[in-house]
Write a protein that holds these residues in place. Structure first.
Motif, PDB file in Angstrom:
ATOM      1  N   GLU A 165     -11.810  -8.638   1.794  1.00 56.02           N
ATOM      2  CA  GLU A 165     -10.737  -7.662   1.620  1.00 56.02           C
ATOM      3  C   GLU A 165      -9.952  -7.398   2.892  1.00 56.02           C
ATOM      4  N   GLY A 176      -5.332  -0.036   1.742  1.00 52.02           N
ATOM      5  CA  GLY A 176      -6.313  -0.507   0.763  1.00 52.02           C
ATOM      6  C   GLY A 176      -6.444   0.437  -0.424  1.00 52.02           C
ATOM      7  N   CYS A 234     -15.222   7.900  -7.611  1.00 55.27           N
ATOM      8  CA  CYS A 234     -14.559   6.627  -7.307  1.00 55.27           C
ATOM      9  C   CYS A 234     -15.582   5.493  -7.313  1.00 55.27           C
ATOM     10  N   THR A 266      -6.924   7.816   3.853  1.00 56.27           N
ATOM     11  CA  THR A 266      -6.054   7.594   2.696  1.00 56.27           C
ATOM     12  C   THR A 266      -6.845   7.323   1.432  1.00 56.27           C
ATOM     13  N   LYS A 267      -8.141   7.034   1.591  1.00 57.23           N
ATOM     14  CA  LYS A 267      -8.883   6.584   0.416  1.00 57.23           C
ATOM     15  C   LYS A 267     -10.364   6.877   0.567  1.00 57.23           C
ATOM     16  N   ILE A 287     -10.447  -2.032  -0.206  1.00 63.41           N
ATOM     17  CA  ILE A 287      -9.868  -1.346  -1.356  1.00 63.41           C
ATOM     18  C   ILE A 287     -10.620  -0.033  -1.546  1.00 63.41           C
ATOM     19  N   GLY A 288      -9.897   0.980  -1.979  1.00 62.54           N
ATOM     20  CA  GLY A 288     -10.546   2.253  -2.257  1.00 62.54           C
ATOM     21  C   GLY A 288      -9.661   3.076  -3.173  1.00 62.54           C
ATOM     22  N   CYS A 289     -10.193   4.242  -3.574  1.00 59.86           N
ATOM     23  CA  CYS A 289      -9.428   5.125  -4.447  1.00 59.86           C
ATOM     24  C   CYS A 289      -8.560   6.029  -3.585  1.00 59.86           C
ATOM     25  N   SER A 290      -7.318   6.210  -3.996  1.00 59.79           N
ATOM     26  CA  SER A 290      -6.463   7.094  -3.234  1.00 59.79           C
ATOM     27  C   SER A 290      -7.068   8.508  -3.267  1.00 59.79           C
ATOM     28  N   LYS A 344      -7.191  12.295  -3.922  1.00 61.37           N
ATOM     29  CA  LYS A 344      -6.506  13.021  -4.998  1.00 61.37           C
ATOM     30  C   LYS A 344      -5.973  14.370  -4.532  1.00 61.37           C
TER      31      LYS A 344
END
Lengths: 168, 202
Positions: free
Chosen positions: A122, A135, B66, B137-138, B194-197, B199
């Motif tokens: 990633e 990401g 998440c 951010t995540k 990758i991750g969850c934004s 909230k």
């Protein structure tokens, strides 16, 4: 020779599929999603064929992604004739394709092309897709011969259309 | 140069500055962080200054729901078990606004922590005041801080395979911690995953 080969590759499956397609009226059930490594995905992020591509990175478990999907579906439909293609790149867990992704696609009757990105490295591909992408998803790439824009944010239809128009 | 021109130039300078600061959000590697005081799942307030013996911290923004966070929970617990005794405890912070993210309430945090047997504090970023300072951010989003100067040593992912622990070939966080413990400079100080934004109510 290569050309002929490509033609054969293209048309032979069509011969087989034509009949089926013509008969079917009801929404067809999607039974598989093609999985891509980043290396395989990359050409789809830099095509130069006169089209404008809207590439959305999402996942079934990502609530804001699911919320904005209808905007992308609408865009795909409204702008299909204007040489725009929406591609939904799922970042679902590869193990959950059967259990979650396929049922989701069928339940929502998604019309845009859905593919799975399954690539462990990633750190490398996130930076390569866009140097500003942290990401987090949802994230969207819009590109055409006119330029390339990346958004780490959610969209509604209006905003998405406005952004698309800047690259049409 | 006349007055109008000066005003115009000042305006341009001000707008450019506003835009460029907008781009540089949160801590970068090398920055000094401010301490915070947040409520832990045991209802006690936690600050980094409470950890008098620590050499530093593995601050991880994570949450209950998440899937990328959940997929990393066992790895976070393992990190704490291995590095807390060596002086780098894990401090987990849930940055989500529970009003915007069902399942992320303070009560839910207690449930998740006990289900998984978290060995580290799991703090609630009430009012979402802390995560923006970090520029998280995540979830999950890791910040390694060394204590002497409260300097950010690393920002990024736990390892190079968030979705599949079986395919990990590089353990970013462990590499940084091992380097710091050996008195060396970490090699890789920024990675992405990758991750969850996070909230937020809009």
């Amino acid at each position: 020779m290569i050309k002929i080969y490509i033609y054969v590759l293209f048309f032979v499956p069509l011969l087989f599929s034509c009949k089926k397609e013509a008969v079917k009226d009801a929404p067809k059930t999607v039974t598989s999603v093609k999985s891509y490594s980043y290396k395989e995905l990359k050409p789809m992020l830099e095509r130069q064929d006169g089209k404008t591509y809207v590439i959305n990175f999402w996942a079934t478990w990502c609530a804001p992604c699911v919320k904005e999907l209808p905007a992308f579906e609408k865009l795909n439909k409204e702008y299909a004739a204007k040489n725009v293609e929406v591609i939904l790149v799922s970042l679902d867990f590869p193990k959950q394709v059967e259990k979650r992704l396929l049922p989701f696609i069928n339940k929502k009757n998604l019309q845009s092309k859905v593919i799975l990105l399954d690539d462990v490295n990633e750190d490398a591909w996130i930076k390569e897709i866009d140097s500003a992408w942290s990401g987090a998803i949802p994230a969207t790439l819009i590109y055409s011969s006119k330029g390339r824009k990346f958004y780490e944010q959610s969209f509604d239809y209006e905003l998405l259309e406005t952004e698309l128009k800047t690259l049409l | 140069m006349n007055f109008k021109k000066t005003i115009l130039l000042l305006l341009i300078a001000a707008t450019t500055a506003a835009f460029s600061t907008k781009l540089i959000k949160g801590y970068k590697v090398g920055d000094t962080i401010e301490d915070f005081k947040l409520k832990n799942i045991d209802n006690e307030m936690v600050s980094l200054s409470d950890y008098t013996d620590a050499k530093g911290f593995v601050i991880i923004f994570t949450c209950n729901k998440c899937p990328y966070s959940v997929a990393n929970e066992d790895r976070i617990i393992a990190l704490d078990k291995k590095y807390s005794p060596l002086g780098f405890p894990v401090i987990a912070i849930n940055p989500n606004d529970p009003k915007a993210s069902r399942g992320d309430s303070f009560k839910d945090m207690k449930v998740r922590a006990s289900e998984k047997g978290f060995t580290f504090p799991y703090l609630f970023d009430e009012g979402q005041k802390v995560y923006p300072k970090f520029g998280a951010t995540k979830t999950p989003h890791v910040y390694i801080v060394s204590k002497k100067t409260m300097k950010v040593e690393y920002i990024g992912a736990i390892d190079n395979s968030s979705r599949n622990p079986g395919k990990v070939t590089e353990k970013y966080v462990e590499d940084v911690l091992d380097a710091l413990l050996a008195g060396k400079k970490p090699i890789k100080t920024e990675t992405r995953a990758i991750g969850c934004s996070i909230k937020v109510i809009k």
